[in-house]
Design a protein around this motif. Structure first.
Motif, PDB file in Angstrom:
ATOM      1  N   ARG A   1       0.899  -1.219   0.042  1.00  0.00           N
ATOM      2  CA  ARG A   1       0.002   0.105   0.214  1.00  0.00           C
ATOM      3  C   ARG A   1       0.711   1.319   0.085  1.00  0.00           C
ATOM      4  NH1 ARG A   1      -1.511   2.197   4.413  1.00  0.00           N
ATOM      5  NH2 ARG A   1      -1.586   0.590   5.871  1.00  0.00           N
ATOM      6  N   MET A   2       1.949   1.273   0.581  1.00  0.00           N
ATOM      7  CA  MET A   2       3.095   2.066   0.584  1.00  0.00           C
ATOM      8  C   MET A   2       3.484   2.465  -0.931  1.00  0.00           C
ATOM      9  SD  MET A   2       2.650   0.920   3.550  1.00  0.00           S
ATOM     10  CE  MET A   2       2.651   1.359   5.439  1.00  0.00           C
ATOM     11  N   GLY A   3       3.440   1.588  -1.715  1.00  0.00           N
ATOM     12  CA  GLY A   3       3.773   1.975  -3.089  1.00  0.00           C
ATOM     13  C   GLY A   3       5.145   1.038  -3.362  1.00  0.00           C
TER      14      GLY A   3
ATOM     15  N   THR B   1      -2.237   9.707  -4.784  1.00  0.00           N
ATOM     16  CA  THR B   1      -3.458   9.300  -4.154  1.00  0.00           C
ATOM     17  C   THR B   1      -4.404   8.875  -5.520  1.00  0.00           C
ATOM     18  OG1 THR B   1      -4.555  11.496  -4.739  1.00  0.00           O
ATOM     19  CG2 THR B   1      -3.349  11.480  -2.619  1.00  0.00           C
ATOM     20  N   ALA B   2      -5.536   8.304  -4.923  1.00  0.00           N
ATOM     21  CA  ALA B   2      -6.348   7.445  -5.775  1.00  0.00           C
ATOM     22  C   ALA B   2      -7.054   8.416  -6.761  1.00  0.00           C
ATOM     23  CB  ALA B   2      -7.111   6.608  -4.996  1.00  0.00           C
ATOM     24  N   ASN B   3      -7.336   9.685  -6.427  1.00  0.00           N
ATOM     25  CA  ASN B   3      -7.992  10.539  -7.624  1.00  0.00           C
ATOM     26  C   ASN B   3      -7.671  11.755  -7.044  1.00  0.00           C
ATOM     27  OD1 ASN B   3      -9.910  11.372  -5.367  1.00  0.00           O
ATOM     28  ND2 ASN B   3     -10.517   9.313  -5.443  1.00  0.00           N
ATOM     29  N   GLY B   4      -8.197  12.973  -7.821  1.00  0.00           N
ATOM     30  CA  GLY B   4      -7.850  14.460  -7.420  1.00  0.00           C
ATOM     31  C   GLY B   4      -8.619  15.054  -6.184  1.00  0.00           C
ATOM     32  N   LEU B   5      -9.684  14.394  -5.960  1.00  0.00           N
ATOM     33  CA  LEU B   5     -10.456  15.177  -4.851  1.00  0.00           C
ATOM     34  C   LEU B   5      -9.816  14.353  -3.584  1.00  0.00           C
ATOM     35  CD1 LEU B   5     -12.528  16.493  -3.604  1.00  0.00           C
ATOM     36  CD2 LEU B   5     -13.965  14.601  -3.637  1.00  0.00           C
ATOM     37  N   GLN B   6      -9.171  13.238  -3.694  1.00  0.00           N
ATOM     38  CA  GLN B   6      -8.643  12.785  -2.393  1.00  0.00           C
ATOM     39  C   GLN B   6      -7.567  13.359  -2.230  1.00  0.00           C
ATOM     40  OE1 GLN B   6      -6.743   8.626  -2.420  1.00  0.00           O
ATOM     41  NE2 GLN B   6      -8.538   8.081  -1.293  1.00  0.00           N
ATOM     42  N   ALA B   7      -6.475  13.855  -3.240  1.00  0.00           N
ATOM     43  CA  ALA B   7      -5.154  14.740  -3.078  1.00  0.00           C
ATOM     44  C   ALA B   7      -5.650  16.082  -2.379  1.00  0.00           C
ATOM     45  CB  ALA B   7      -4.697  14.948  -4.561  1.00  0.00           C
TER      46      ALA B   7
ATOM     47  N   GLN C   1       3.884  15.367   7.193  1.00  0.00           N
ATOM     48  CA  GLN C   1       2.652  15.709   7.650  1.00  0.00           C
ATOM     49  C   GLN C   1       1.583  14.999   6.988  1.00  0.00           C
ATOM     50  OE1 GLN C   1       2.559  19.920   8.330  1.00  0.00           O
ATOM     51  NE2 GLN C   1       2.743  19.644  10.497  1.00  0.00           N
ATOM     52  N   ILE C   2       1.940  15.382   5.324  1.00  0.00           N
ATOM     53  CA  ILE C   2       1.003  14.699   4.342  1.00  0.00           C
ATOM     54  C   ILE C   2       1.312  13.188   4.412  1.00  0.00           C
ATOM     55  CG2 ILE C   2       1.060  14.563   1.703  1.00  0.00           C
ATOM     56  CD1 ILE C   2       1.945  17.373   1.818  1.00  0.00           C
ATOM     57  N   ILE C   3       2.529  12.689   4.427  1.00  0.00           N
ATOM     58  CA  ILE C   3       2.776  11.418   4.695  1.00  0.00           C
ATOM     59  C   ILE C   3       2.061  10.651   5.667  1.00  0.00           C
ATOM     60  CG2 ILE C   3       4.246   9.534   4.861  1.00  0.00           C
ATOM     61  CD1 ILE C   3       6.330  11.312   3.447  1.00  0.00           C
ATOM     62  N   ASP C   4       2.040  11.315   6.943  1.00  0.00           N
ATOM     63  CA  ASP C   4       1.633  10.647   8.055  1.00  0.00           C
ATOM     64  C   ASP C   4      -0.124  10.732   7.802  1.00  0.00           C
ATOM     65  OD1 ASP C   4       3.993  10.520   9.266  1.00  0.00           O
ATOM     66  OD2 ASP C   4       3.764  12.123  10.538  1.00  0.00           O
ATOM     67  N   CYS C   5      -0.696  11.549   7.196  1.00  0.00           N
ATOM     68  CA  CYS C   5      -2.138  11.839   7.242  1.00  0.00           C
ATOM     69  C   CYS C   5      -2.445  10.739   6.146  1.00  0.00           C
ATOM     70  CB  CYS C   5      -2.643  13.318   6.728  1.00  0.00           C
ATOM     71  SG  CYS C   5      -4.380  13.547   6.770  1.00  0.00           S
ATOM     72  N   GLY C   6      -1.540  10.652   5.124  1.00  0.00           N
ATOM     73  CA  GLY C   6      -1.988   9.581   4.185  1.00  0.00           C
ATOM     74  C   GLY C   6      -2.031   8.246   4.710  1.00  0.00           C
ATOM     75  N   GLU C   7      -1.113   7.992   5.494  1.00  0.00           N
ATOM     76  CA  GLU C   7      -1.064   6.517   6.151  1.00  0.00           C
ATOM     77  C   GLU C   7      -2.294   6.508   7.082  1.00  0.00           C
ATOM     78  OE1 GLU C   7       2.782   6.381   8.052  1.00  0.00           O
ATOM     79  OE2 GLU C   7       3.682   5.905   6.035  1.00  0.00           O
ATOM     80  N   ASP C   8      -2.500   7.355   7.805  1.00  0.00           N
ATOM     81  CA  ASP C   8      -3.705   7.155   8.631  1.00  0.00           C
ATOM     82  C   ASP C   8      -5.038   6.900   7.845  1.00  0.00           C
ATOM     83  OD1 ASP C   8      -1.888   7.880  10.997  1.00  0.00           O
ATOM     84  OD2 ASP C   8      -2.563   9.927  11.203  1.00  0.00           O
ATOM     85  N   TRP C   9      -5.124   7.525   7.152  1.00  0.00           N
ATOM     86  CA  TRP C   9      -6.517   7.488   5.959  1.00  0.00           C
ATOM     87  C   TRP C   9      -6.186   6.234   4.980  1.00  0.00           C
ATOM     88  CZ3 TRP C   9      -7.370  13.287   4.150  1.00  0.00           C
ATOM     89  CH2 TRP C   9      -8.017  14.148   5.382  1.00  0.00           C
ATOM     90  N   GLY C  10      -4.999   5.673   5.085  1.00  0.00           N
ATOM     91  CA  GLY C  10      -5.031   4.440   4.061  1.00  0.00           C
ATOM     92  C   GLY C  10      -5.069   4.924   2.846  1.00  0.00           C
ATOM     93  N   ILE C  11      -4.457   5.896   2.364  1.00  0.00           N
ATOM     94  CA  ILE C  11      -4.418   6.491   0.895  1.00  0.00           C
ATOM     95  C   ILE C  11      -3.149   5.491   0.250  1.00  0.00           C
ATOM     96  CG2 ILE C  11      -3.920   8.446  -0.714  1.00  0.00           C
ATOM     97  CD1 ILE C  11      -5.612  10.140   1.409  1.00  0.00           C
ATOM     98  N   SER C  12      -3.841   5.331  -1.166  1.00  0.00           N
ATOM     99  CA  SER C  12      -2.891   4.532  -1.853  1.00  0.00           C
ATOM    100  C   SER C  12      -3.351   4.604  -3.388  1.00  0.00           C
ATOM    101  CB  SER C  12      -2.694   3.037  -1.543  1.00  0.00           C
ATOM    102  OG  SER C  12      -3.995   2.464  -1.791  1.00  0.00           O
ATOM    103  N   LEU C  13      -2.528   4.285  -4.377  1.00  0.00           N
ATOM    104  CA  LEU C  13      -2.610   4.386  -5.788  1.00  0.00           C
ATOM    105  C   LEU C  13      -2.270   3.058  -6.462  1.00  0.00           C
ATOM    106  CD1 LEU C  13      -3.641   5.877  -8.157  1.00  0.00           C
ATOM    107  CD2 LEU C  13      -1.084   6.554  -8.733  1.00  0.00           C
ATOM    108  N   ALA C  14      -3.252   2.235  -7.102  1.00  0.00           N
ATOM    109  CA  ALA C  14      -3.065   0.986  -7.541  1.00  0.00           C
ATOM    110  C   ALA C  14      -1.853   1.132  -8.551  1.00  0.00           C
ATOM    111  CB  ALA C  14      -4.366   0.367  -8.360  1.00  0.00           C
TER     112      ALA C  14
END
Length: 385
Positions: free
Chosen positions: A49-51, A74-80, A222-235
């Motif tokens: 998930r971390m890429g 991120t998985a899409n623009g709005l998520q970014a 801060q962006i990385i930490d928030c992304g990990e907390d929210w489980g954000i990933s890109l296929a």
């Protein structure tokens, strides 16, 4: 083949060989294997998930494009957009955001953040240094989108950034229109640049993706930490497709720009058109700012028609063959949409004074003469010809 041999084949099939290829490998993996227990909890990435390789290549390319040092996919623009804002917001804080922001981003700011105890206030995208009058003691973020979504205002980003820096306020700019190629927000002092890779970066309207870029190590963490907390990933396949799209970005953007300008200039001379909202046209009210801060334009702009009956406008859309109606933009196909149903702006916004309907146009990569003929047929249908 014995069972033991089959098992060994299965467990070695995913091992990469020592070979060089033009393109990075697409590693479709959730599990990353380690040789020792100590490596299991120390190495990065520790989980798919971390890429993996293709993600790192895409991040590196985006950093070059945006003159950034850190990028988070991120998985899409709005998520970014949500990630960039969410990484900097906290309960009790206040956000100022441009009144011309992308609708779903504005919704996130006014609906979701409100439930998290964060206030959000719209500001005139053309306010420039006057934004200082709107800053509150708890203002922590100023969110820009330039040009503005649907209405294409250009903000005086350097003037806003200068004030924000003096007050310790984080600035975020949605750079999807500029695509990192036409506009460099980080060079202007913006803290975080955001892109919907779905649009011009991918360029073929076939996958979603987003990215958040910065130069500041603390902000990036801060962006990385928030992304990990929210489980954000890109296929991985989507990361590969976005990376491939970047290779032809300059060539495609040059073609979009030339075609977009040709159609915008043609539309400027049409009796059916009240105003063309394209910042590269000299008559655009923010043309000087665009010329100062941007290196070019693309195929996305809007037009305001003269007042017209809805039934007549329907005849216009029904007559079009090359221009299709559909959301998003940036691909080969030319698109046109009526924007009034999604035009939600603060009371007193200049757009309230418009004559007729607002249409957003994305000029694709078809022949420009064919596209002009298509619009001409639409106008003829409006006249009942």
């Amino acid at each position: 083949m014995t069972k033991d041999t089959a098992t060994r084949l299965i467990h070695t099939r995913g091992r990469r060989m020592d070979q060089k290829t033009v393109n990075p490998p697409i590693e479709r993996a959730s599990t990353v294997l380690f040789d020792t227990a100590s490596d299991l909890y120390g190495a990065q990435p520790g989980y798919g998930r971390m890429g993996l390789t293709v993600h790192r290549e895409l991040e590196a390319a985006l950093c070059v494009l945006e003159n950034a040092t850190h990028a988070k996919l991120t998985a899409n623009g709005l998520q970014a957009c949500a990630l960039a804002i969410g990484s900097q917001a906290k309960a009790g804080a206040h956000v100022l955001f441009t009144d011309s922001a992308y609708g779903p981003t504005a919704r996130y700011l006014e609906r979701r953040l409100d439930r998290m105890g964060v206030g959000a206030t719209r500001f005139d995208p053309r306010c420039g240094a006057a934004i200082s009058n709107l800053i509150k003691p708890n203002t922590r973020i100023i969110y820009l989108e330039s040009p503005g979504s649907l209405t294409f205002e250009i903000s005086d980003t350097p003037a806003i950034v200068e004030i924000a820096q003096k007050r310790g306020i984080c600035t975020i700019l949605d750079n999807t229109w500029g695509a990192g190629l036409l506009h460099k927000p980080l060079d202007l002092g913006v803290d975080i640049s955001v892109q919907a890779l779905t649009k011009y970066a991918v360029g073929h309207a076939d996958i979603f993706g987003g990215a958040v870029m910065s130069r500041d190590k603390r902000v990036a963490q801060q962006i990385i930490d928030c992304g990990e907390d929210w489980g954000i990933s890109l296929a991985p396949d989507d990361a590969y497709t976005a990376l491939r799209g970047l290779r032809s970005l300059k060539t495609r953007m040059d073609a979009h720009e030339a075609a977009g300008l040709k159609l915008a200039q043609w539309l400027s001379g049409r009796a059916e058109v009240s105003q063309v909202l394209h910042p590269a046209l000299e008559e655009h009210p923010d043309h000087a700012l665009w010329k100062r801060d941007f290196s070019g334009s693309n195929g996305l702009f809007s037009v305001i028609l003269e007042a017209v009956d809805p039934a007549v406008l329907k005849r216009f859309f029904d007559a079009l063959e090359l221009f299709s109606m559909g959301f998003s933009w940036g691909g080969f196909e030319s698109l046109i949409i009526p924007c009034d149903p999604q035009l939600k702006r603060a009371k007193g916004h200049w757009i309230e004074q418009k004559d007729g309907p607002l249409l957003r146009i994305h000029v694709g990569l078809e022949g420009t003469d064919d596209l002009i003929a298509d619009l001409e047929a639409g106008f003829e249908a409006m006249r009942g010809s």
